[in-house]
Design a protein around this motif. Sequence first.
Motif, PDB file in Angstrom:
ATOM      1  N   TRP A 167       0.792   4.261  -3.033  1.00 57.87           N
ATOM      2  CA  TRP A 167       0.906   5.234  -2.340  1.00 57.87           C
ATOM      3  C   TRP A 167       1.752   6.406  -3.433  1.00 57.87           C
ATOM      4  O   TRP A 167       1.570   7.326  -3.946  1.00 57.87           O
ATOM      5  N   GLY A 220       2.617  13.101   3.296  1.00 58.59           N
ATOM      6  CA  GLY A 220       1.355  12.622   3.730  1.00 58.59           C
ATOM      7  C   GLY A 220       1.015  11.444   4.938  1.00 58.59           C
ATOM      8  O   GLY A 220       1.896  11.722   5.538  1.00 58.59           O
ATOM      9  N   GLU A 221       0.088  11.421   5.020  1.00 60.13           N
ATOM     10  CA  GLU A 221      -0.406   9.823   5.139  1.00 60.13           C
ATOM     11  C   GLU A 221      -1.209   9.270   5.323  1.00 60.13           C
ATOM     12  O   GLU A 221      -1.931   9.670   4.301  1.00 60.13           O
ATOM     13  N   GLN A 222      -1.351   7.423   5.340  1.00 67.74           N
ATOM     14  CA  GLN A 222      -2.143   6.805   5.362  1.00 67.74           C
ATOM     15  C   GLN A 222      -2.676   5.713   6.021  1.00 67.74           C
ATOM     16  O   GLN A 222      -1.780   5.408   6.943  1.00 67.74           O
ATOM     17  N   ASP A 223      -3.640   5.149   6.072  1.00 65.02           N
ATOM     18  CA  ASP A 223      -4.616   4.448   6.788  1.00 65.02           C
ATOM     19  C   ASP A 223      -4.080   3.176   5.509  1.00 65.02           C
ATOM     20  O   ASP A 223      -4.084   3.343   4.380  1.00 65.02           O
ATOM     21  N   THR A 224      -3.186   2.076   6.717  1.00 65.97           N
ATOM     22  CA  THR A 224      -3.111   0.443   5.855  1.00 65.97           C
ATOM     23  C   THR A 224      -3.491  -0.481   7.045  1.00 65.97           C
ATOM     24  O   THR A 224      -3.503  -0.540   7.441  1.00 65.97           O
ATOM     25  N   ARG A 251      -1.332   4.003  10.976  1.00 65.41           N
ATOM     26  CA  ARG A 251      -1.310   4.815  10.488  1.00 65.41           C
ATOM     27  C   ARG A 251      -0.027   4.958   9.850  1.00 65.41           C
ATOM     28  O   ARG A 251       0.738   5.106  10.924  1.00 65.41           O
ATOM     29  N   GLU A 301       8.008   5.256   4.815  1.00 68.56           N
ATOM     30  CA  GLU A 301       7.439   5.748   5.651  1.00 68.56           C
ATOM     31  C   GLU A 301       7.398   5.365   7.193  1.00 68.56           C
ATOM     32  O   GLU A 301       8.499   4.054   7.144  1.00 68.56           O
ATOM     33  N   GLU A 337       0.482  -1.329  -0.042  1.00 70.80           N
ATOM     34  CA  GLU A 337      -0.211  -0.332  -0.200  1.00 70.80           C
ATOM     35  C   GLU A 337       0.833   1.276  -0.254  1.00 70.80           C
ATOM     36  O   GLU A 337       0.622   2.506  -0.818  1.00 70.80           O
ATOM     37  N   ASN A 338       2.338   1.154   0.457  1.00 70.92           N
ATOM     38  CA  ASN A 338       2.656   2.412   0.785  1.00 70.92           C
ATOM     39  C   ASN A 338       3.245   2.694  -0.307  1.00 70.92           C
ATOM     40  O   ASN A 338       3.524   3.749  -1.198  1.00 70.92           O
TER      41      ASN A 338
END
Length: 163
Positions: free
Chosen positions: A74, A145-149, A155, A122, A70-71
């Motif tokens: 991104w 940025g940030e994201q939930d995984t 996060r 990340e 996922e990272n």
Amino acid sequence: MLDLRPPTAADLVALVDLNNAAAPAVNRLPAPDLVRLVDAAAWARVVVAGDAVVGGLVALDGPGLDYESENYAWFSDRYDSFLYVDRVVVSTALRGAGIGSGLYRAMLGHAEDVGHRVVCAEVNVRPANPGSLRFHRRHGFQPVGEQDTKGGTVRVRMLAREV
């Protein structure tokens, strides 16, 4: 001076152990998955002290790899070209001894040599990893940025550094 080298097949067993001991800061990986990751890497190095692997870093070129992360995805959606630090691990007993910094200096030198303009990484913010955030800040990485995984259970803060 660090004894830094590309990982051998024998090093990968120790690298798996270091990696899995560092969870949840990095994802646990079974040995076959780490072997595939190292095989796909644009740059992979281990640090050896005596006969022991005490650290390692695996970085991937991006975008374009068939890599289910996922990272990585991104960063691939946002950058035309980058070097992605997929994992960096250091023996717990030797953290703070300059091993991570030595790995990053060498990796950043590689990125510059091959023409990457940005290096991406990340760091978990949930569960929190304040030591890694401080480390990356010291090495010039900035939040982008940030994201939930993992279905919202983790996060991460997305970081980038110009080369």
